[in-house]
Design an enzyme around this catalytic site. Sequence first.
Site, PDB file in Angstrom:
ATOM      1  N   MET A  13      47.563  60.462  30.170  1.00 18.08           N
ATOM      2  CA  MET A  13      48.825  60.601  30.891  1.00 18.08           C
ATOM      3  C   MET A  13      49.737  61.622  30.215  1.00 18.08           C
ATOM      4  O   MET A  13      50.446  62.382  30.875  1.00 18.08           O
ATOM      5  CB  MET A  13      49.506  59.248  31.013  1.00 18.08           C
ATOM      6  CG  MET A  13      48.764  58.282  31.933  1.00 18.08           C
ATOM      7  SD  MET A  13      49.644  56.727  32.215  1.00 18.08           S
ATOM      8  CE  MET A  13      49.323  55.876  30.684  1.00 18.08           C
TER       9      MET A  13
ATOM     10  N   THR B  48      40.567  60.714  30.558  1.00 20.83           N
ATOM     11  CA  THR B  48      40.090  59.574  31.338  1.00 20.83           C
ATOM     12  C   THR B  48      41.075  58.416  31.210  1.00 20.83           C
ATOM     13  O   THR B  48      41.826  58.332  30.237  1.00 20.83           O
ATOM     14  CB  THR B  48      38.727  59.057  30.829  1.00 20.83           C
ATOM     15  OG1 THR B  48      38.901  58.475  29.530  1.00 20.83           O
ATOM     16  CG2 THR B  48      37.714  60.171  30.741  1.00 20.83           C
TER      17      THR B  48
ATOM     18  N   GLU C  15      42.681  59.673  26.254  1.00 19.95           N
ATOM     19  CA  GLU C  15      42.269  58.413  26.850  1.00 19.95           C
ATOM     20  C   GLU C  15      43.505  57.632  27.288  1.00 19.95           C
ATOM     21  O   GLU C  15      44.424  57.427  26.498  1.00 19.95           O
ATOM     22  CB  GLU C  15      41.491  57.551  25.848  1.00 19.95           C
ATOM     23  CG  GLU C  15      40.129  58.092  25.493  1.00 19.95           C
ATOM     24  CD  GLU C  15      39.354  57.121  24.601  1.00 19.95           C
ATOM     25  OE1 GLU C  15      38.125  57.182  24.623  1.00 19.95           O
ATOM     26  OE2 GLU C  15      39.985  56.305  23.887  1.00 19.95           O
ATOM     27  N   CYS C  16      43.529  57.225  28.537  1.00 22.89           N
ATOM     28  CA  CYS C  16      44.578  56.372  29.096  1.00 22.89           C
ATOM     29  C   CYS C  16      45.960  56.963  28.793  1.00 22.89           C
ATOM     30  O   CYS C  16      46.354  57.942  29.391  1.00 22.89           O
ATOM     31  CB  CYS C  16      44.433  54.947  28.595  1.00 22.89           C
ATOM     32  SG  CYS C  16      45.300  53.735  29.627  1.00 22.89           S
ATOM     33  N   GLY C  17      46.705  56.401  27.842  1.00 20.98           N
ATOM     34  CA  GLY C  17      48.018  56.944  27.529  1.00 20.98           C
ATOM     35  C   GLY C  17      47.962  58.388  27.088  1.00 20.98           C
ATOM     36  O   GLY C  17      48.839  59.194  27.429  1.00 20.98           O
TER      37      GLY C  17
END
Length: 444
Positions: free
Chosen positions: A335, A435, A330-332
Site C-alpha cells: 500500500m 502483494t 507486502e500488504c502494508g
Amino acid sequence: MTPRSAPPGLIIAAPASGTGKTTVMLGLLAALRDRGLVVQPFKNGPDYIDPAFHRVASGRESVNLDTWAMGPGMLAGLASTGQGSDLVLAEGSMGLFDGVARKGATGTGAGADLAALMGWPVVLVIDASGQAQTAAAVALGLARFRSDVQVAGVIVNRVASPRHEALVRAGMAEAGLPVLGVLPKRGAIAMPERHLGLVQAEEQPALQALISDAGQLVRENVDLDALIAAAASTATPAAPPRITPPGQRIALARDAAFSFVYPHLLQGWRAAGAEVIPFSPLADQPPDPSADVCWLPGGYPELHGATLAQAHRFRSGLRAFAETKPVHGECGGYMAMGEAIIDKEGIRHPMTGLLGLVTSYEKRKMHLGYRSAVLRQAIPGHVTGGALRGHEFHYSTIVTQPDAPLADVTDANGDPVPETGSTRLQPGGGLSTGTFFHLIAGAS
C-alpha cells in the site's frame, strides 16, 4: 554432531480464541525463565503479533510453524531452532482443531496437526466463565477428538471463587483429565486488542510489567513441575531450511508502520549470506543506496498516513532507489508503494507512487485466509512461474489498481482471489512489485 533427540515440548491450545491463551503462554514463559530454564517459543500458524511478545517473555526469537504453508522438511528444520533449550512451548491459534477445509503442504494449519507431527502433548486453556462441570465435558471432547493428539492436562482460566474451582476440579476428575493449574479472574493483565489482533509489542509501554504479572500469576497457580514432566517430543532434529534471499544486501523497512517479517525468513536470508540493512520510513530514512534490493513488509501504515506523507526523504529516496533496482512490498508495504492510502476518516495521504494502487480504510472489509500464488512476474528471490504460499489479513479496499497483475492467486480451497498484486517496470529499468499476501514459504 547432530543431536539425537529434540527437547520435550508442549502446545498451549484452547477450544477457541479469547480464552486467555496468550496470557497463559507469556506467564509460562516468564515463570519458567525465572526458574533458570531455557524455553524455546513457537507460534502455530500465520501470526506476527504473538511471537513478538514471546520474544520479550522468553529472551529467544519465537518462530512460526505452519502446517498448511510449510512442508515437512521446513517444519522439521525450523523446529530444530529449539535445540539446546530445556523445553519447547508452542502457542496454538484459534481452537485446537481449527484449520482450513483442504490440507496444504503438511496439514490444515490447525494446532492439532502440529501437535501430531511433532509429538508435543497439548495443554488446554479452558475458560470456565459461566460454567463449572461442563468445562470438563468440553475438555474431554477435545481430548478424544483425534487419537494422534495427546492432551496432557488442563489449565482452567477465569475461575471466580473457591467454590467454582471445586466444581470445575470435580468435573475434570470425573473426566480423567489432570488439572495443571487454576487461574483466578484478573482483568488487569488482559492483553489489549486491535482489529488485526493484539497490539504490537513495541506499542506496549508496560509490557515488562504485564509479563511479570502474568509470570507471577502462573507461579502461584500452576504446577510447573507437573507441566514440565508432561512435555514430550517425537520430532527428529533437522538442518535449518535453505531460503533464497531476495538479494545480497537487503534494505528492509523496519519500524512501527512496517514490522511484519517472519523470523524464519530473516534467519534464512542471513544464513544464506545476505546482509539485512534496516531503515525507518517513519523516521524519514531512505533505503541504503548501496543495497541491491528493497523490501517493504506489512504493518500498519494506515495508522501513520500523515507521517509517511510528510516523509519526503524516504519517499524521494525510495523512488530514486526503485529507478534501477527491485522493490517489493507486502500488504502494508504494498500500500505504501501505491499512489495513496485513504484512512478511516476519509483523508487521502499520498504515498510513494511506485505503483498506481490506491487503497482505502474508509469502508472496512475483511480479507483473511491462506493464499497460494503462481507468479506471472519474478519478485526478488522467486522466479516467474514460481509457486508461493502465504496468507492475507487486512481490512483495506482497493480503489484503483491500474498496473499489471503480479500473480494468479487462489485461497485455501483453490478458488481465485481478486487481489493479484501489482507489477510495474520503472523508467530506469527497476522493477516494482507488491502483494496483499504475506509470504511464508515457496510451495514444494
